[in-house]
Design a protein around this motif. Structure first.
Motif, short mmCIF file in Angstrom:
data_model
loop_
_atom_site.label_atom_id
_atom_site.label_comp_id
_atom_site.label_asym_id
_atom_site.label_seq_id
_atom_site.Cartn_x
_atom_site.Cartn_y
_atom_site.Cartn_z
N ARG A 84 13.24 -1.44 -3.58
CA ARG A 84 12.35 -2.27 -2.77
C ARG A 84 10.98 -2.37 -3.44
O ARG A 84 10.71 -1.69 -4.43
N LYS A 85 10.18 -3.24 -2.83
CA LYS A 85 8.81 -3.36 -3.36
C LYS A 85 7.96 -2.22 -2.84
O LYS A 85 8.13 -1.78 -1.71
N LEU A 86 7.03 -1.77 -3.65
CA LEU A 86 6.26 -0.57 -3.32
C LEU A 86 4.95 -0.90 -2.60
O LEU A 86 4.44 -2.02 -2.69
N SER A 87 4.42 0.12 -1.91
CA SER A 87 3.04 0.02 -1.44
C SER A 87 2.24 1.01 -2.30
O SER A 87 2.62 2.17 -2.45
N ILE A 88 1.16 0.50 -2.89
CA ILE A 88 0.38 1.31 -3.84
C ILE A 88 -1.05 1.46 -3.33
O ILE A 88 -1.73 0.46 -3.06
N ALA A 89 -1.48 2.70 -3.16
CA ALA A 89 -2.83 2.98 -2.66
C ALA A 89 -3.73 3.39 -3.83
O ALA A 89 -3.39 4.30 -4.58
N ILE A 90 -4.86 2.69 -3.97
CA ILE A 90 -5.81 3.05 -5.02
C ILE A 90 -7.14 3.41 -4.34
O ILE A 90 -7.85 2.52 -3.85
N GLU A 136 -1.88 -0.41 -16.78
CA GLU A 136 -0.65 0.01 -17.47
C GLU A 136 -0.26 1.44 -17.09
O GLU A 136 0.90 1.74 -16.84
N ALA A 137 -1.28 2.32 -17.06
CA ALA A 137 -1.01 3.73 -16.73
C ALA A 137 -0.44 3.84 -15.32
O ALA A 137 0.47 4.63 -15.06
N ILE A 138 -0.95 3.01 -14.41
CA ILE A 138 -0.46 3.07 -13.02
C ILE A 138 0.98 2.54 -12.94
O ILE A 138 1.82 3.09 -12.23
N ILE A 139 1.26 1.49 -13.72
CA ILE A 139 2.64 0.96 -13.72
C ILE A 139 3.60 2.05 -14.24
O ILE A 139 4.68 2.25 -13.70
N SER A 140 3.15 2.80 -15.27
CA SER A 140 4.01 3.88 -15.80
C SER A 140 4.25 4.95 -14.73
O SER A 140 5.36 5.48 -14.61
N ILE A 141 3.20 5.25 -13.96
CA ILE A 141 3.35 6.25 -12.88
C ILE A 141 4.39 5.75 -11.86
O ILE A 141 5.26 6.49 -11.41
N PRO A 151 12.15 4.50 -10.76
CA PRO A 151 12.67 3.76 -11.92
C PRO A 151 13.29 2.43 -11.48
O PRO A 151 14.06 2.41 -10.52
N GLY A 152 12.92 1.34 -12.15
CA GLY A 152 13.49 0.03 -11.86
C GLY A 152 13.03 -0.57 -10.55
O GLY A 152 13.71 -1.42 -9.96
#
Ligand code: DC
Length: 225
Positions: free
Chosen positions: A2-8, A210-215, A221-222
């Protein structure tokens, strides 16, 4: 997946909104700049000359606030008017910590933020996303850099519009806001226990995203983009 929720979350000048915008663009997710919402409330408080907590809360509860994606990021509309061009002035910046410390103001804003984040596929930036707004966010990042680095970034941004401000003044203002935002009683700025600390003092905005996408990849994964 599913699509994620990302908190910054993180202090002023850490590059949260620029990084969140890049991140949301890369992932084709929505982007919610919660600081812009508190700034819009503060702008209304100043222009309507509202004084006293009770009156500020009652004004906030009646505001018809909408957020929409715009060309330069998120735009905030209050009662149908686009207030985005007016919310980053030194006047608003110096008053926003006090307005955003009021419980009733936070309650109204958090309700809108949770509604926006309901379906996932969203990047939210702010101070209390990982701790209060979305304690179950899929990925939590606490983005920071030294006061000097953050002040330098803000100085470059601000002096384009207000060349009368000195670097010393900007650094003082950032430190003052750090203090107020992290010492208020309700939802103070702090790293959630399960947030990943990312110091981007030596990183560009692109490489921070980029670093956040890697996290995200490492944890999910995927994951859907
Ligand atoms: O991110 P910013 O500098 O535009 O935020 C402006 C102010 O809004 C910040 O000093 C504190 C407040 N804020 C908050 O209390 N909670 C949030 N989630 C976002 C911002």
């Amino acid at each position: 997946m599913r699509k994620l929720s990302i908190a910054i979350d993180g202090p002023a000048g850490a590059g949260k909104s620029s990084v969140s915008k890049i991140l949301a663009g890369r992932l084709h997710y929505a982007y919610l700049d919660t600081g812009a919402m508190y700034r819009a409330v503060t702008y209304e408080v100043l222009t309507r000359k509202v004084e006293g907590e009770e009156s500020i809360i009652s004004m906030t509860e009646k505001l018809d606030m909408e957020v929409q994606p715009g060309e330069a990021g998120m735009e905030v509309f209050v009662d149908g008017k686009n207030v985005t061009p007016f919310i980053r002035t030194p006047e608003v910046s110096s008053k926003v910590s006090a307005v955003s410390a009021i419980g009733g103001v936070r309650k109204a804003m958090v309700a809108i933020q949770r509604k926006q984040a309901e379906k996932g596929g969203i990047v939210l930036d702010g101070r209390d996303i990982g701790t209060t707004v979305l304690p179950k966010a899929d990925v939590k990042i606490f983005l920071t850099a030294s006061v000097h680095t953050r002040a330098l970034r803000r100085f470059r941004e601000i002096t384009e519009g207000h060349p009368e401000m000195t670097m010393e003044e900007v650094e003082k203002e950032i430190s003052r806001r750090d203090y107020l935002d992290s010492h208020r009683e309700i939802s103070p700025l702090r790293k959630a226990e399960d947030a990943i600390l990312l110091d981007n003092g030596d990183l560009t905005l692109e490489s921070t995203a980029e670093a956040i996408i890697s996290i995200c990849e490492k944890k999910f994964p995927g994951f859907d983009r």
